[in-house]
Scaffold this motif. Sequence first.
Motif, short mmCIF file in Angstrom:
data_model
loop_
_atom_site.label_atom_id
_atom_site.label_comp_id
_atom_site.label_asym_id
_atom_site.label_seq_id
_atom_site.Cartn_x
_atom_site.Cartn_y
_atom_site.Cartn_z
N GLY A 1 10.27 20.59 7.35
CA GLY A 1 9.30 21.67 7.48
C GLY A 1 9.95 22.94 7.97
N TRP A 2 9.26 24.05 7.69
CA TRP A 2 9.66 25.35 8.24
C TRP A 2 8.50 25.89 9.07
N PHE A 3 8.85 26.42 10.23
CA PHE A 3 7.90 27.06 11.12
C PHE A 3 8.44 28.43 11.49
N ARG A 4 7.60 29.25 12.07
CA ARG A 4 8.05 30.55 12.56
C ARG A 4 7.31 30.89 13.84
N GLN A 5 7.97 31.73 14.62
CA GLN A 5 7.37 32.16 15.87
C GLN A 5 7.70 33.63 16.11
N ALA A 6 6.66 34.43 16.17
CA ALA A 6 6.80 35.85 16.47
C ALA A 6 6.65 36.06 17.97
N PRO A 7 7.18 37.15 18.50
CA PRO A 7 7.08 37.40 19.95
C PRO A 7 5.63 37.38 20.43
N GLY A 8 5.39 36.63 21.49
CA GLY A 8 4.06 36.55 22.07
C GLY A 8 3.08 35.69 21.33
N LYS A 9 3.55 35.02 20.28
CA LYS A 9 2.65 34.16 19.49
C LYS A 9 3.12 32.72 19.51
N GLU A 10 2.23 31.83 19.14
CA GLU A 10 2.58 30.42 19.07
C GLU A 10 3.38 30.15 17.80
N ARG A 11 4.13 29.06 17.85
CA ARG A 11 4.87 28.65 16.67
C ARG A 11 3.88 28.20 15.60
N GLU A 12 4.07 28.69 14.37
CA GLU A 12 3.12 28.37 13.32
C GLU A 12 3.80 27.74 12.11
N PHE A 13 3.05 26.92 11.43
CA PHE A 13 3.51 26.23 10.23
C PHE A 13 3.70 27.22 9.10
N VAL A 14 4.78 27.02 8.34
CA VAL A 14 5.04 27.84 7.16
C VAL A 14 5.00 26.99 5.89
N ALA A 15 5.82 25.92 5.88
CA ALA A 15 5.92 25.11 4.67
C ALA A 15 6.47 23.74 5.02
N ARG A 16 6.24 22.79 4.12
CA ARG A 16 6.72 21.42 4.31
C ARG A 16 7.03 20.81 2.95
N ILE A 17 8.04 19.97 2.91
CA ILE A 17 8.37 19.24 1.69
C ILE A 17 8.60 17.79 2.05
N THR A 18 8.08 16.89 1.23
CA THR A 18 8.19 15.46 1.51
C THR A 18 9.62 14.97 1.36
N TRP A 19 9.84 13.72 1.77
CA TRP A 19 11.20 13.19 1.84
C TRP A 19 11.90 13.20 0.49
N ASN A 20 11.14 13.03 -0.58
CA ASN A 20 11.76 12.98 -1.91
C ASN A 20 11.54 14.27 -2.70
N GLY A 21 10.98 15.27 -2.06
CA GLY A 21 10.73 16.52 -2.75
C GLY A 21 9.55 16.50 -3.68
N GLY A 22 8.78 15.43 -3.64
CA GLY A 22 7.70 15.28 -4.59
C GLY A 22 6.49 16.16 -4.34
N ARG A 23 6.27 16.52 -3.08
CA ARG A 23 5.14 17.37 -2.76
C ARG A 23 5.56 18.42 -1.74
N SER A 24 4.92 19.56 -1.84
CA SER A 24 5.16 20.62 -0.86
C SER A 24 3.83 21.20 -0.41
N TYR A 25 3.83 21.76 0.76
CA TYR A 25 2.63 22.32 1.37
C TYR A 25 2.99 23.68 1.96
N TYR A 26 2.02 24.59 1.93
CA TYR A 26 2.27 25.95 2.41
C TYR A 26 1.11 26.46 3.24
N ALA A 27 1.44 27.30 4.21
CA ALA A 27 0.41 28.05 4.91
C ALA A 27 -0.19 29.06 3.94
N ASP A 28 -1.46 29.35 4.11
CA ASP A 28 -2.13 30.29 3.20
C ASP A 28 -1.44 31.66 3.21
N SER A 29 -0.90 32.02 4.35
CA SER A 29 -0.30 33.36 4.49
C SER A 29 0.98 33.54 3.66
N VAL A 30 1.59 32.44 3.23
CA VAL A 30 2.85 32.54 2.48
C VAL A 30 2.73 31.98 1.07
#
Length: 124
Positions: free
Chosen positions: A35-64
């Motif tokens: 997975g990828w996450f990001r954290q801006a100053p003063g904000k909580e760490r947020e989810f960006v994207a995820r890919i399964t172990w075999n690359g078969g599925r991926s998931y994204y935050a609506d913002s990206v």
Amino acid sequence: QVQLRESGGGLVQDGGSLRLSCAASGRSFSTYAMGWFRQAPGKEREFVARITWNGGRSYYADSVKGRFTISRDSAKNTAYLQMNGLKPEDTAVYYCAADYNSGDRTSPREYAYWGQGTQVTVSS
């Protein structure tokens, strides 16, 4: 144990692109999701994207969704985050993470292993 190291961050102009890499070592790369996450100053760490172990599925935050693409290369033990159409609000420290769970996992608490982070700054 899994060790993760991000690279590829930097300064880019509004609308530009960057590709982040996350090199993994330790346990077999093909046994865990990334997975990828990001954290801006003063904000909580947020989810960006995820890919399964075999690359078969991926998931994204609506913002990206539609701008970022997550991928993985098992031959290189590396996960990637291709970021296009970057906006100033994408500015943050980006972290990659690994976990052994299946499905859509968006909470940082669900990830067992983390990299040290790489800074992405988008100027307007």
